[in-house]
Design a protein around this motif. Structure first.
Motif, PDB file in Angstrom:
ATOM      1  N   THR A 148       0.861  -1.172   0.000  1.00  0.00           N
ATOM      2  CA  THR A 148       0.000   0.000   0.000  1.00  0.00           C
ATOM      3  C   THR A 148       0.898   1.222   0.000  1.00  0.00           C
ATOM      4  OG1 THR A 148      -1.906   1.092   1.032  1.00  0.00           O
ATOM      5  CG2 THR A 148      -0.228   0.243   2.523  1.00  0.00           C
ATOM      6  N   SER A 149       0.347   2.375  -0.356  1.00  0.00           N
ATOM      7  CA  SER A 149       1.161   3.577  -0.489  1.00  0.00           C
ATOM      8  C   SER A 149       0.526   4.732   0.262  1.00  0.00           C
ATOM      9  CB  SER A 149       1.323   3.940  -1.969  1.00  0.00           C
ATOM     10  OG  SER A 149       0.073   4.334  -2.519  1.00  0.00           O
ATOM     11  N   TRP A 150       1.320   5.757   0.467  1.00  0.00           N
ATOM     12  CA  TRP A 150       0.873   7.011   1.056  1.00  0.00           C
ATOM     13  C   TRP A 150       1.806   8.083   0.511  1.00  0.00           C
ATOM     14  CZ3 TRP A 150       2.581   2.742   3.757  1.00  0.00           C
ATOM     15  CH2 TRP A 150       3.889   2.793   4.249  1.00  0.00           C
ATOM     16  N   PRO A 151       1.459   9.361   0.629  1.00  0.00           N
ATOM     17  CA  PRO A 151       2.318  10.414   0.091  1.00  0.00           C
ATOM     18  C   PRO A 151       3.746  10.285   0.609  1.00  0.00           C
ATOM     19  CG  PRO A 151       0.192  11.328   0.684  1.00  0.00           C
ATOM     20  CD  PRO A 151       0.194   9.904   1.174  1.00  0.00           C
ATOM     21  N   GLY A 152       4.691  10.211  -0.301  1.00  0.00           N
ATOM     22  CA  GLY A 152       6.091  10.046   0.051  1.00  0.00           C
ATOM     23  C   GLY A 152       6.581   8.611  -0.012  1.00  0.00           C
ATOM     24  N   TYR A 153       5.644   7.661  -0.087  1.00  0.00           N
ATOM     25  CA  TYR A 153       6.024   6.250  -0.240  1.00  0.00           C
ATOM     26  C   TYR A 153       5.172   5.654  -1.357  1.00  0.00           C
ATOM     27  CZ  TYR A 153       6.978   1.350   0.541  1.00  0.00           C
ATOM     28  OH  TYR A 153       7.344   0.042   0.356  1.00  0.00           O
ATOM     29  N   GLU A 154       5.680   5.732  -2.563  1.00  0.00           N
ATOM     30  CA  GLU A 154       4.883   5.338  -3.722  1.00  0.00           C
ATOM     31  C   GLU A 154       5.633   4.479  -4.729  1.00  0.00           C
ATOM     32  OE1 GLU A 154       3.671   9.233  -4.944  1.00  0.00           O
ATOM     33  OE2 GLU A 154       1.837   9.172  -3.725  1.00  0.00           O
ATOM     34  N   GLN A 155       6.967   4.560  -4.754  1.00  0.00           N
ATOM     35  CA  GLN A 155       7.695   3.853  -5.808  1.00  0.00           C
ATOM     36  C   GLN A 155       7.564   2.339  -5.683  1.00  0.00           C
ATOM     37  OE1 GLN A 155      12.140   3.901  -5.908  1.00  0.00           O
ATOM     38  NE2 GLN A 155      11.884   4.665  -7.998  1.00  0.00           N
ATOM     39  N   ILE A 156       7.862   1.790  -4.512  1.00  0.00           N
ATOM     40  CA  ILE A 156       7.806   0.335  -4.350  1.00  0.00           C
ATOM     41  C   ILE A 156       6.375  -0.186  -4.474  1.00  0.00           C
ATOM     42  CG2 ILE A 156       8.106  -1.511  -2.642  1.00  0.00           C
ATOM     43  CD1 ILE A 156      10.810  -0.272  -1.949  1.00  0.00           C
ATOM     44  N   PRO A 157       5.365   0.463  -3.879  1.00  0.00           N
ATOM     45  CA  PRO A 157       3.996   0.012  -4.152  1.00  0.00           C
ATOM     46  C   PRO A 157       3.654   0.025  -5.639  1.00  0.00           C
ATOM     47  CG  PRO A 157       4.016   1.446  -2.244  1.00  0.00           C
ATOM     48  CD  PRO A 157       5.396   1.520  -2.848  1.00  0.00           C
ATOM     49  N   GLY A 158       4.203   0.986  -6.386  1.00  0.00           N
ATOM     50  CA  GLY A 158       3.986   1.017  -7.825  1.00  0.00           C
ATOM     51  C   GLY A 158       4.594  -0.191  -8.512  1.00  0.00           C
ATOM     52  N   TRP A 159       5.757  -0.615  -8.064  1.00  0.00           N
ATOM     53  CA  TRP A 159       6.378  -1.818  -8.625  1.00  0.00           C
ATOM     54  C   TRP A 159       5.542  -3.060  -8.301  1.00  0.00           C
ATOM     55  CZ3 TRP A 159      11.845  -0.289  -6.475  1.00  0.00           C
ATOM     56  CH2 TRP A 159      12.406   0.683  -7.320  1.00  0.00           C
ATOM     57  N   ILE A 160       4.973  -3.089  -7.115  1.00  0.00           N
ATOM     58  CA  ILE A 160       4.113  -4.216  -6.755  1.00  0.00           C
ATOM     59  C   ILE A 160       2.915  -4.298  -7.689  1.00  0.00           C
ATOM     60  CG2 ILE A 160       2.516  -5.038  -4.958  1.00  0.00           C
ATOM     61  CD1 ILE A 160       4.629  -4.156  -2.895  1.00  0.00           C
ATOM     62  N   VAL A 161       2.309  -3.151  -7.978  1.00  0.00           N
ATOM     63  CA  VAL A 161       1.189  -3.115  -8.922  1.00  0.00           C
ATOM     64  C   VAL A 161       1.635  -3.621 -10.294  1.00  0.00           C
ATOM     65  CG1 VAL A 161      -0.414  -1.601 -10.151  1.00  0.00           C
ATOM     66  CG2 VAL A 161      -0.041  -1.300  -7.696  1.00  0.00           C
ATOM     67  N   GLU A 162       2.821  -3.216 -10.732  1.00  0.00           N
ATOM     68  CA  GLU A 162       3.341  -3.700 -12.008  1.00  0.00           C
ATOM     69  C   GLU A 162       3.427  -5.228 -12.011  1.00  0.00           C
ATOM     70  OE1 GLU A 162       7.088  -1.878 -12.740  1.00  0.00           O
ATOM     71  OE2 GLU A 162       6.263   0.128 -13.053  1.00  0.00           O
ATOM     72  N   GLY A 163       3.905  -5.803 -10.918  1.00  0.00           N
ATOM     73  CA  GLY A 163       3.990  -7.255 -10.833  1.00  0.00           C
ATOM     74  C   GLY A 163       2.633  -7.913 -10.938  1.00  0.00           C
TER      75      GLY A 163
END
Length: 342
Positions: A148-163
């Motif tokens: 999950t993500s929140w403002p300031g923590y978005e890159q790794i959650p974005g990679w998870i979505v890509e997977g």
């Protein structure tokens, strides 16, 4: 993305199983279940996101001058995501620290510990476990791998979505192979914080006009944060209760998922534990191993396509007696005694 996983040891597409009795039950043309009860040796789809995100995160550290030394992968989980992160850590010679909220089944906790992870049980809900994990990841040589993500923590959650998007690419190929190449008319997806739903929306909303399916999100009645957010028109946090759908027991939508959910979902519904249990039993009768979270997709579709107003809902979603429906069964049953290799 699909090409990356095809190079992974042990990768194979999960089954897309056609269930004609469900099509008859639901009065649609064809029903397929994407069976995620065995994904990369684990009993849930979560390995797709964890694998890709850990791969990207460790590669980024190596190229940024932080060195190849061991790190601790930190996460919070309701079960399957934490086990997937712990599995990746063990396979790659890294450490894992996993924060687990109250209410997670003891078997799920034991499965994470069996991956040689440090398990920290939190006296609070999932959102509190996420906060604890984020604080712990501030230590040196740690990487937060959160779905999950929140403002300031978005890159790794974005990679998870890509997977997670790999699952949708597989469905396209599998439907084409059985003569349903035009794709589904509706996809039902279980939702926790919304990361899988973000992947589904991104994939299907990229299609040409007129070929995109209706998208239905399904949540536990005890933790319907996405449904409440859609109703309010803005992301809100809800106080979660107890539910057998532990992997969906989340109180706050992911910040990066929310715009996709708001703009891309056609319908949302909340279901009870009893609804999920009945759906899991029906799937078991038809030979599909589905846990409470996975069975939520069928429970939600049943709720939408039956009862007062169902004809109007069918029309609104463009469904008729010829429609192709895909249910995402995101996990196997917790009672499944199969070994880690499935």
């Amino acid at each position: 993305m699909l090409g990356h996983f095809r190079r992974c040891p042990g990768y194979s597409p999960t089954p897309l199983t056609e269930l004609p009795p469900l099509a008859a039950d639901l009065e649609v043309g064809r029903v397929f279940v994407k069976d995620e009860s065995c994904r990369l040796g684990l009993p849930a789809f979560k390995a797709l996101g964890a694998s890709w995100a850990v791969h990207r995160a460790l590669a980024q550290r190596a190229t940024s001058g932080q060195g190849p030394g061991p790190v601790t992968l930190v996460t919070a989980t309701d079960g399957n995501h934490g086990r997937a992160v712990a599995r990746m850590a063990r396979m790659l010679g890294q450490r894992a620290r996993v924060f687990v909220p109250q209410g997670v089944h003891r078997r799920a906790v034991a499965a994470i510990a069996a991956e040689q992870a440090e398990v920290i049980e939190v006296s609070g809900p999932y959102d509190e476990a996420v906060r604890r994990a984020a604080r712990a990841a501030a230590a040196p040589d740690t990487v937060l791998v959160q779905d999950t993500s929140w403002p300031g923590y978005e890159q790794i959650p974005g990679w998870i979505v890509e997977g997670y998007s790999t699952l949708c690419a597989e469905i396209d190929e599998q439907l084409a192979a059985v003569g349903a190449g035009k794709g589904p008319g509706l996809v039902a997806v279980p939702v926790g914080v919304g990361s899988l739903a973000q992947a589904v929306v991104t994939h299907y909303r990229s299609r040409p006009a007129g070929r995109a399916p209706a998208l239905l999100s399904v949540e536990p009645a005890a933790a319907a944060c996405v449904l409440q957010s859609l109703t309010r028109g803005e992301p809100v946090s809800v106080t979660t209760g107890e539910t057998t759908m532990a992997g969906l027991n989340c109180g706050t939508p992911s910040s990066i998922a929310w715009p996709y959910l708001r703009g891309g979902l056609d319908a949302a519904v909340a279901v009870t534990d009893d609804d999920s249990a009945r759906a899991a039993a029906r799937l078991a009768e038809l030979g599909v191993s589905s846990g409470p979270c996975g069975a939520a997709a069928l429970a939600g579709l049943r709720a939408v396509l039956s009862g007062p107003g169902s004809e109007e809902r069918r029309t609104a979603m463009g469904l008729d007696a010829t429609s192709v429906v895909v249910l995402l069964s995101t996990e196997g049953t917790n009672a499944d005694p199969r070994p880690a290799a499935c």
